[in-house]
Design an enzyme around this catalytic site. Sequence first.
Site, PDB file in Angstrom:
ATOM      1  N   TYR A 242       4.702  31.383  25.717  1.00 36.43           N
ATOM      2  CA  TYR A 242       4.346  32.776  25.999  1.00 36.43           C
ATOM      3  C   TYR A 242       2.829  32.911  26.183  1.00 36.43           C
ATOM      4  O   TYR A 242       2.358  33.842  26.797  1.00 36.43           O
ATOM      5  CB  TYR A 242       4.757  33.678  24.828  1.00 36.43           C
ATOM      6  CG  TYR A 242       6.197  34.144  24.820  1.00 36.43           C
ATOM      7  CD1 TYR A 242       7.158  33.643  25.704  1.00 36.43           C
ATOM      8  CD2 TYR A 242       6.612  35.122  23.901  1.00 36.43           C
ATOM      9  CE1 TYR A 242       8.473  34.093  25.656  1.00 36.43           C
ATOM     10  CE2 TYR A 242       7.911  35.582  23.867  1.00 36.43           C
ATOM     11  CZ  TYR A 242       8.851  35.074  24.741  1.00 36.43           C
ATOM     12  OH  TYR A 242      10.144  35.529  24.701  1.00 36.43           O
TER      13      TYR A 242
ATOM     14  N   CYS B 173       5.304  35.380  15.933  1.00 35.42           N
ATOM     15  CA  CYS B 173       4.547  34.858  17.074  1.00 35.42           C
ATOM     16  C   CYS B 173       3.225  35.612  17.122  1.00 35.42           C
ATOM     17  O   CYS B 173       3.213  36.839  17.284  1.00 35.42           O
ATOM     18  CB  CYS B 173       5.366  35.106  18.339  1.00 35.42           C
ATOM     19  SG  CYS B 173       4.478  34.707  19.863  1.00 35.42           S
ATOM     20  N   ASN B 174       2.136  34.876  16.950  1.00 34.63           N
ATOM     21  CA  ASN B 174       0.808  35.512  16.979  1.00 34.63           C
ATOM     22  C   ASN B 174       0.538  36.139  18.350  1.00 34.63           C
ATOM     23  O   ASN B 174      -0.037  37.214  18.445  1.00 34.63           O
ATOM     24  CB  ASN B 174      -0.283  34.480  16.691  1.00 34.63           C
ATOM     25  CG  ASN B 174      -0.218  33.929  15.283  1.00 34.63           C
ATOM     26  OD1 ASN B 174      -0.990  34.335  14.427  1.00 34.63           O
ATOM     27  ND2 ASN B 174       0.691  33.007  15.010  1.00 34.63           N
TER      28      ASN B 174
ATOM     29  N   CYS C 143      -1.195  30.122  15.764  1.00 28.63           N
ATOM     30  CA  CYS C 143       0.053  30.023  16.534  1.00 28.63           C
ATOM     31  C   CYS C 143       1.077  29.379  15.595  1.00 28.63           C
ATOM     32  O   CYS C 143       0.789  28.345  14.972  1.00 28.63           O
ATOM     33  CB  CYS C 143      -0.158  29.152  17.772  1.00 28.63           C
ATOM     34  SG  CYS C 143       1.385  28.694  18.583  1.00 28.63           S
TER      35      CYS C 143
HETATM   36  N1  DGL Z   1       4.507  30.671  18.332  1.00 29.45           N
HETATM   37  C1  DGL Z   1       3.768  31.450  19.310  1.00 29.45           C
HETATM   38  C2  DGL Z   1       2.504  31.997  18.648  1.00 29.45           C
HETATM   39  O1  DGL Z   1       2.457  32.081  17.420  1.00 29.45           O
HETATM   40  C3  DGL Z   1       3.570  30.588  20.507  1.00 29.45           C
HETATM   41  C4  DGL Z   1       3.294  31.327  21.737  1.00 29.45           C
HETATM   42  C5  DGL Z   1       3.648  30.547  22.980  1.00 29.45           C
HETATM   43  O2  DGL Z   1       4.831  30.421  23.256  1.00 29.45           O
HETATM   44  O3  DGL Z   1       2.716  30.139  23.676  1.00 29.45           O
HETATM   45  O4  DGL Z   1       1.563  32.374  19.306  1.00 29.45           O
END
Ligand code: DGL
Length: 241
Positions: A42, A73-74, A169
Amino acid sequence: MCERAIAVFDSGVGGLSVLKKLTESFPQEKFIYLGDNKNAPYGNKSKRELLSLALNNIDLILSYKVKAIIVACNTLSVNILDEIKQFAGIPVFGVFPPVEKAEISGEKTLLLATELTSSKYKSTGNFKSLGLKDLVEDIESNLYSLNTINISRHLNCVNQKFDNVILGCTHYFFVKNKIIDYLKPLRILDGADNTIEKINQELKITKHSEKILRNEPFFIGNNKKTNKCFWNLVVKNIKNL
Ligand code: DGL
């Protein structure tokens, strides 16, 4: 036992690291997990794309009996948590990089996050914000061979020592030891504990910390098999995540 479950949502497997801590803190609760691995990462998408993916997934979550949603998800939390809250109409909790802890200490601090998250935190003085282009993708593609991930490929632009490293993340938990070995910080911080504290206070759910899994999470979405397998084979067995 409570009837309604708490839903945990991420772009992929990252949120399983938060789910692990949640099941340990609130063993009396039921959890459902949705990881959108097919659309991960994401962190390189536009805000518009994020919104469309997130709201579709929240819609699916709301078709189950849920009493709260944890956006593990941050990237989503930092960029579109208000929109998700408005849409969901039930309590929603995000996971945020705990930058304020480091700011207060004034120590040298490095934030590691996706590009989208990192762009929200400006580097100043002793604080450096670094957006990593494809570490999430590397983790999603090597779920059962995480040891083969070459962390220096992602971190070789870091050429100074930091007291604190913030994992901004939720995917990065799975390469935490590699990050520690490579950067050798005094402390490694993440946002999951703040989220657990907030849930405890606002939902009035008692923390137990008995570290025994009483209820197996229920996996939903197109990628439920991937997430369930990774949970059962890897995440459940990690000690002290
Ligand atoms: N686990 C997501 C986060 O904490 C990852 C985001 C991604 O898919 O790039 O940002």
